[in-house]
Design a protein around this motif. Structure first.
Motif, mmCIF file in Angstrom:
data_model
loop_
_atom_site.group_PDB
_atom_site.id
_atom_site.type_symbol
_atom_site.label_atom_id
_atom_site.label_comp_id
_atom_site.label_asym_id
_atom_site.label_seq_id
_atom_site.Cartn_x
_atom_site.Cartn_y
_atom_site.Cartn_z
ATOM 1 N N UNK A 1 0.858 -1.178 0.000
ATOM 2 C CA UNK A 1 0.000 0.000 0.000
ATOM 3 C C UNK A 1 0.893 1.226 0.000
ATOM 4 N N UNK A 2 0.554 2.180 -0.827
ATOM 5 C CA UNK A 2 1.389 3.362 -0.943
ATOM 6 C C UNK A 2 1.195 4.252 0.284
ATOM 7 N N UNK A 3 2.207 4.318 1.163
ATOM 8 C CA UNK A 3 2.073 5.160 2.355
ATOM 9 C C UNK A 3 2.349 6.621 2.016
ATOM 10 N N UNK A 4 2.138 7.475 2.974
ATOM 11 C CA UNK A 4 2.359 8.901 2.748
ATOM 12 C C UNK A 4 2.996 9.530 3.977
ATOM 13 N N UNK A 5 3.909 10.436 3.727
ATOM 14 C CA UNK A 5 4.511 11.224 4.797
ATOM 15 C C UNK A 5 3.766 12.552 4.898
ATOM 16 N N UNK A 6 3.493 12.971 6.121
ATOM 17 C CA UNK A 6 2.759 14.219 6.322
ATOM 18 C C UNK A 6 3.651 15.336 6.861
ATOM 19 N N UNK B 1 7.958 4.002 3.360
ATOM 20 C CA UNK B 1 8.054 2.565 3.638
ATOM 21 C C UNK B 1 9.160 2.285 4.651
ATOM 22 N N UNK B 2 10.283 2.969 4.478
ATOM 23 C CA UNK B 2 11.408 2.815 5.411
ATOM 24 C C UNK B 2 11.002 3.233 6.817
ATOM 25 N N UNK B 3 10.289 4.352 6.930
ATOM 26 C CA UNK B 3 9.844 4.805 8.246
ATOM 27 C C UNK B 3 8.866 3.813 8.861
ATOM 28 N N UNK B 4 7.988 3.249 8.038
ATOM 29 C CA UNK B 4 7.041 2.255 8.541
ATOM 30 C C UNK B 4 7.781 1.033 9.079
#
Length: 364
Positions: free
Chosen positions: A67-72, A99-102
């Motif tokens: 799933x394409x995550x998003x940084x805010x 993805x790396x942060x997740x």
């Protein structure tokens, strides 16, 4: 499986890598028309086709499914005018960083090893030079000492998550991620043409943003103001080469030529020659065109110009190493908190590379 998510991921990777539908179709032995229909969700995609696509694009198969995550909360300065491919590359960098942060957050959770950040636990002045001085004091660094021999340890001591990542994007050197997205974290461009000195400066530059501009991290406004960039540059230059250090070293090396004095200080503090020149200009001669003088004198003394980002006597080894993330992967795997396939996915390894790595862990 969510085919729209798969096709969106595939198209983003294709754009970032500059791969056309026709070129990809040829690589996977399929007609352009059929591939186009698949990528536009008009027909279903077979698993065997996805495997071929991942191999052709040289990405793990899992990258097509995620799933394409998003940084805010992110600061990512890029050129104001970008081509479609550059925009796709920027999007890919942000996606991979998310993805790396997740994964980083997951690893910290399962290993119960969380970093505490001094960037959030201390109050820092808003003025760049004062903020840089305060950070050196918090880290218990001397007023004149060089800090880069233990640079990765210092970054970790700051409580900052660090990743070295090849951007493939010109004139973009790093990005920083705020607390809301699992930070503070920094992703640094380690493309081959980006010198180690530039990478070090970028890390400290982004730390400056995290300290001084933490309230202005916004995904939808990726361009920092010129003042904020100048402040972060001054913060980084002062932290790496404090006023007292430059003043002392400039006098200490007075017997050397102008060029050799700059180079001697550069090598001692493991910064770029431009940092030394910038700090000299700020401290001693604000109106002097020191860059032109150095370029001219260097060419005469060393018979070489400074074009194409040439860095004299550049550091050869990567001083800033992202050591914590791989160590968390290792601990999580050995404690059976994550599977072999998860190791492979998180580190972006093929199956043979992953097997060799986990075997080395078990042998230790």
């Amino acid at each position: 499986m969510d085919e729209r998510n798969i096709t969106d991921n595939t198209k983003m990777i294709m754009k970032a890598k500059g791969v056309s539908i026709r070129a990809l179709a040829e690589q996977i032995a399929m007609s352009s028309v059929s591939l186009s229909k698949m990528l536009n969700n008009k027909v279903s995609i077979k698993t065997s086709t996805l495997i071929k696509i991942s191999q052709a694009l040289q990405v793990p198969l899992e990258n097509l499914f995620v799933e394409t995550p998003r940084l805010y909360q992110v600061r990512f300065r890029t050129q104001k005018v970008m081509s479609a491919r550059e925009k796709a590359q920027r999007g890919q960098i942000l996606r991979d960083s998310a993805l790396w942060m997740r994964d980083y957050t997951l690893l910290e959770s399962v290993t119960n090893e969380n970093l505490s950040s001094i960037l959030t636990s201390h109050a820092f002045p808003s003025e760049p030079k004062e903020a840089a001085g305060k950070l050196r004091k918090v880290l218990k660094l001397s007023e004149t000492g060089a800090i880069c021999d233990a640079f990765s340890a210092l970054v970790e001591q700051c409580g900052v998550k660090l990743r070295l990542y090849p951007f493939g994007l010109k004139k973009s050197f790093g990005l920083s991620i705020g607390i809301q997205d699992g930070g503070p974290a920094i992703v640094v461009n380690n493309d081959p043409e980006v010198s180690v000195e530039r990478q070090i400066f970028t890390i400290v530059h982004e730390i400056g943003h995290l300290i001084m501009h933490h309230d202005s991290f916004q995904f939808d406004e990726p361009l920092s103001t010129e003042k904020e960039e100048a402040d972060a540059d001054l913060f980084a230059g002062t932290f790496l080469l404090p006023d007292e250090a430059l003043s002392y070293q400039w006098k200490e090396k007075g017997a050397l030529s102008f060029v050799d004095r700059v180079l001697a200080i550069k090598l001692l503090y493991k910064v770029s020659y431009k940092v030394v020149l910038s700090r000299y200009k700020q401290l001693f001669e604000p109106k002097f065109n020191i860059y032109a003088k150095f370029a001219s004198d260097y060419a005469k003394e060393y018979n070489h110009d400074l074009k194409n980002h040439y860095e004299p006597f550049s550091l050869e080894r990567p001083v800033a190493i992202e050591s914590r993330f791989p160590s968390l992967v290792k601990k999580a795997y050995l404690d059976e908190d994550i599977s072999f396939s998860r190791v492979q996915q998180i580190l972006g390894l093929d199956i043979e590379q992953a097997r060799e790595l986990v075997w080395s862990w078990k042998e230790l």
